[in-house]
Design an enzyme around this catalytic site. Structure first.
Site, PDB file in Angstrom:
ATOM      1  N   ASN A 159       0.804  -1.232   0.000  1.00 34.41           N
ATOM      2  CA  ASN A 159       0.000   0.000   0.000  1.00 34.41           C
ATOM      3  C   ASN A 159       0.835   1.279   0.000  1.00 34.41           C
ATOM      4  OD1 ASN A 159      -2.483   1.740   0.925  1.00 34.41           O
ATOM      5  ND2 ASN A 159      -0.951   2.022   2.544  1.00 34.41           N
ATOM      6  N   TYR A 204       2.458   9.952 -11.295  1.00 37.43           N
ATOM      7  CA  TYR A 204       1.761   8.992 -10.424  1.00 37.43           C
ATOM      8  C   TYR A 204       1.009   7.930 -11.232  1.00 37.43           C
ATOM      9  CZ  TYR A 204      -1.818   7.375  -7.112  1.00 37.43           C
ATOM     10  OH  TYR A 204      -2.641   6.611  -6.340  1.00 37.43           O
ATOM     11  N   ILE A 211     -10.116   8.977  -2.641  1.00 40.90           N
ATOM     12  CA  ILE A 211     -10.469   8.548  -1.289  1.00 40.90           C
ATOM     13  C   ILE A 211     -10.011   9.627  -0.299  1.00 40.90           C
ATOM     14  CG2 ILE A 211     -10.179   6.729   0.442  1.00 40.90           C
ATOM     15  CD1 ILE A 211     -11.530   5.752  -2.195  1.00 40.90           C
TER      16      ILE A 211
HETATM   17  P1  NAD Z   1      -1.404   8.707   2.459  1.00 43.11           P
HETATM   18  O1  NAD Z   1      -0.361   9.671   2.022  1.00 43.11           O
HETATM   19  O2  NAD Z   1      -2.574   9.218   3.228  1.00 43.11           O
HETATM   20  O3  NAD Z   1      -0.717   7.514   3.277  1.00 43.11           O
HETATM   21  C1  NAD Z   1       0.394   6.842   2.718  1.00 43.11           C
HETATM   22  C2  NAD Z   1       1.197   6.164   3.808  1.00 43.11           C
HETATM   23  O4  NAD Z   1       2.365   5.590   3.177  1.00 43.11           O
HETATM   24  C3  NAD Z   1       1.718   7.161   4.864  1.00 43.11           C
HETATM   25  O5  NAD Z   1       1.585   6.601   6.152  1.00 43.11           O
HETATM   26  C4  NAD Z   1       3.175   7.380   4.468  1.00 43.11           C
HETATM   27  O6  NAD Z   1       4.005   7.740   5.556  1.00 43.11           O
HETATM   28  C5  NAD Z   1       3.525   6.010   3.896  1.00 43.11           C
HETATM   29  N1  NAD Z   1       4.671   6.068   2.974  1.00 43.11           N
HETATM   30  C6  NAD Z   1       4.900   7.010   2.016  1.00 43.11           C
HETATM   31  N2  NAD Z   1       6.066   6.751   1.401  1.00 43.11           N
HETATM   32  C7  NAD Z   1       6.567   5.624   1.973  1.00 43.11           C
HETATM   33  C8  NAD Z   1       7.755   4.878   1.767  1.00 43.11           C
HETATM   34  N3  NAD Z   1       8.654   5.242   0.853  1.00 43.11           N
HETATM   35  N4  NAD Z   1       7.963   3.772   2.528  1.00 43.11           N
HETATM   36  C9  NAD Z   1       7.070   3.399   3.490  1.00 43.11           C
HETATM   37  N5  NAD Z   1       5.939   4.090   3.730  1.00 43.11           N
HETATM   38  C10 NAD Z   1       5.687   5.191   2.988  1.00 43.11           C
HETATM   39  O7  NAD Z   1      -1.881   7.955   1.123  1.00 43.11           O
HETATM   40  P2  NAD Z   1      -3.224   7.162   0.808  1.00 43.11           P
HETATM   41  O8  NAD Z   1      -4.128   8.103   0.112  1.00 43.11           O
HETATM   42  O9  NAD Z   1      -3.698   6.399   1.989  1.00 43.11           O
HETATM   43  O10 NAD Z   1      -2.677   6.140  -0.287  1.00 43.11           O
HETATM   44  C11 NAD Z   1      -2.315   4.813   0.043  1.00 43.11           C
HETATM   45  C12 NAD Z   1      -2.224   3.990  -1.237  1.00 43.11           C
HETATM   46  O11 NAD Z   1      -3.481   4.024  -1.894  1.00 43.11           O
HETATM   47  C13 NAD Z   1      -1.188   4.509  -2.235  1.00 43.11           C
HETATM   48  O12 NAD Z   1      -0.527   3.414  -2.835  1.00 43.11           O
HETATM   49  C14 NAD Z   1      -2.029   5.243  -3.246  1.00 43.11           C
HETATM   50  O13 NAD Z   1      -1.426   5.282  -4.510  1.00 43.11           O
HETATM   51  C15 NAD Z   1      -3.302   4.418  -3.245  1.00 43.11           C
HETATM   52  N6  NAD Z   1      -4.465   5.172  -3.707  1.00 43.11           N
HETATM   53  C16 NAD Z   1      -4.922   6.263  -3.009  1.00 43.11           C
HETATM   54  C17 NAD Z   1      -6.014   6.961  -3.519  1.00 43.11           C
HETATM   55  C18 NAD Z   1      -6.593   8.162  -2.823  1.00 43.11           C
HETATM   56  O14 NAD Z   1      -7.415   8.872  -3.422  1.00 43.11           O
HETATM   57  N7  NAD Z   1      -6.234   8.457  -1.581  1.00 43.11           N
HETATM   58  C19 NAD Z   1      -6.621   6.562  -4.707  1.00 43.11           C
HETATM   59  C20 NAD Z   1      -6.114   5.457  -5.383  1.00 43.11           C
HETATM   60  C21 NAD Z   1      -5.044   4.767  -4.879  1.00 43.11           C
END
Ligand code: NAD
Length: 259
Positions: free
Chosen positions: A96, A161, A194
């Site tokens: 994730n 991205y 999200i």
């Molecule tokens: P977020 O930024 O709220 O949380 C991401 C987490 O990953 C954080 O705790 C951060 O510290 C950690 N992180 C970042 N870089 C890191 C690294 N190099 N090593 C270890 N940990 C690391 O993001 P989110 O919105 O919860 O997204 C989580 C996943 O869901 C991502 O892969 C993102 O691409 C995917 N996603 C999110 C959305 C959205 O709209 N939020 C939509 C589609 C996909």
């Protein structure tokens, strides 16, 4: 006499969630803990990880944390190794961890490209590689990768991205075929927008407020999603309820990709 609690969908399973400190990762950790999983949470943000681990432990969950960057092979290995050292096995990986820059190609630098590919691309490759190596002796396991609507379709301002999320979709399909005969299932969720910490920060960035208002309207359900709604889909794919499902990329997008 009160009945013993019903076993959860992930009872007895050791589950590693990368990027588990906040957003979708955190919601998944909470859901998995409620379903009886033993957890290993990996994240660059050690302080947030420790805080969440204390909260989950207080509910009776078993939680280990590993602070590190998934793009670093040593740190990615330590996350899997913690599951093997502390629990003796790894059953589930939720790959994730990710960074989500909003950039048109005219604004993006070569360094921006390298950074998102390192975390979202190489980090996912490393997490999957070490997890599969750990799962092989058990002849079973389940991996759920975080793809995105931008890992399946073109979108505005996703020039770095979006391609990294196509890596997530591609890894899912290829690894599913490569490891199905070994009992290891590999699936993905493709969330729409999200309401995570990352998305809450968007209005502070140039053009971010406009982007968010526009993208919300593009989801046919008429709103953006909540982290728990993605965690529910991840939980299903990770669990034995999805025992005949591999290579699937499940949209969790309020109908976005149906258009
Ligand atoms: P977020 O930024 O709220 O949380 C991401 C987490 O990953 C954080 O705790 C951060 O510290 C950690 N992180 C970042 N870089 C890191 C690294 N190099 N090593 C270890 N940990 C690391 O993001 P989110 O919105 O919860 O997204 C989580 C996943 O869901 C991502 O892969 C993102 O691409 C995917 N996603 C999110 C959305 C959205 O709209 N939020 C939509 C589609 C996909």
């Amino acid at each position: 006499m009160t009945a013993p609690p019903a076993p959860g969908r992930l009872s007895g399973k050791t589950c590693l969630i990368t990027g588990g400190a906040q957003g979708i990762g955190r919601a998944t950790a909470e859901r998995f803990a409620a379903e009886g999983a033993r957890l290993v949470l990996g994240d660059v943000d050690g302080e947030a990880l420790d805080k969440l681990a204390a909260e989950l432990t207080a509910t009776g969950a078993e939680v280990r944390t590993v602070t590190g960057d998934v793009a670093d092979p040593g740190a990615a290995y330590r996350m899997t190794d913690a599951a093997m050292e502390d629990y003796g096995r790894l059953d589930v990986l939720v790959a994730n961890a990710g960074v989500l820059p909003l950039q048109r190609i005219t604004e993006a630098t070569p360094q921006d490209w390298d950074h998102v590919m390192a975390v979202d691309g190489r980090g996912m490759f490393l997490s999957c590689k070490y997890a599969i190596e750990a799962m092989l002796p058990n002849r079973g396991g389940s991996i759920v990768c975080l793809s995105s609507i931008s890992g399946l379709a073109g979108q505005e301002s996703q020039s770095t991205y979006g391609p990294a999320k196509f890596v997530a979709s591609g890894l899912t399909l290829h690894l599913a075929v490569e490891w199905a005969a070994h009992g290891i299932r590999v699936n993905a969720v493709a969330p729409g927008t999200i309401r995570t910490e990352r998305v809450r920060r968007l209005p502070e960035e140039p053009g971010g407020a406009e982007y968010l208002a526009d993208i919300a309207k593009r989801h046919p359900i008429g709103r953006i999603g909540e982290p728990g709604e993605v965690a529910a889909a991840i939980c299903f794919l990770a669990s034995d309820d999805a025992s005949f499902i591999t290579g699937a990329i499940l949209p969790v997008d309020g109908g976005y990709l149906a258009q």
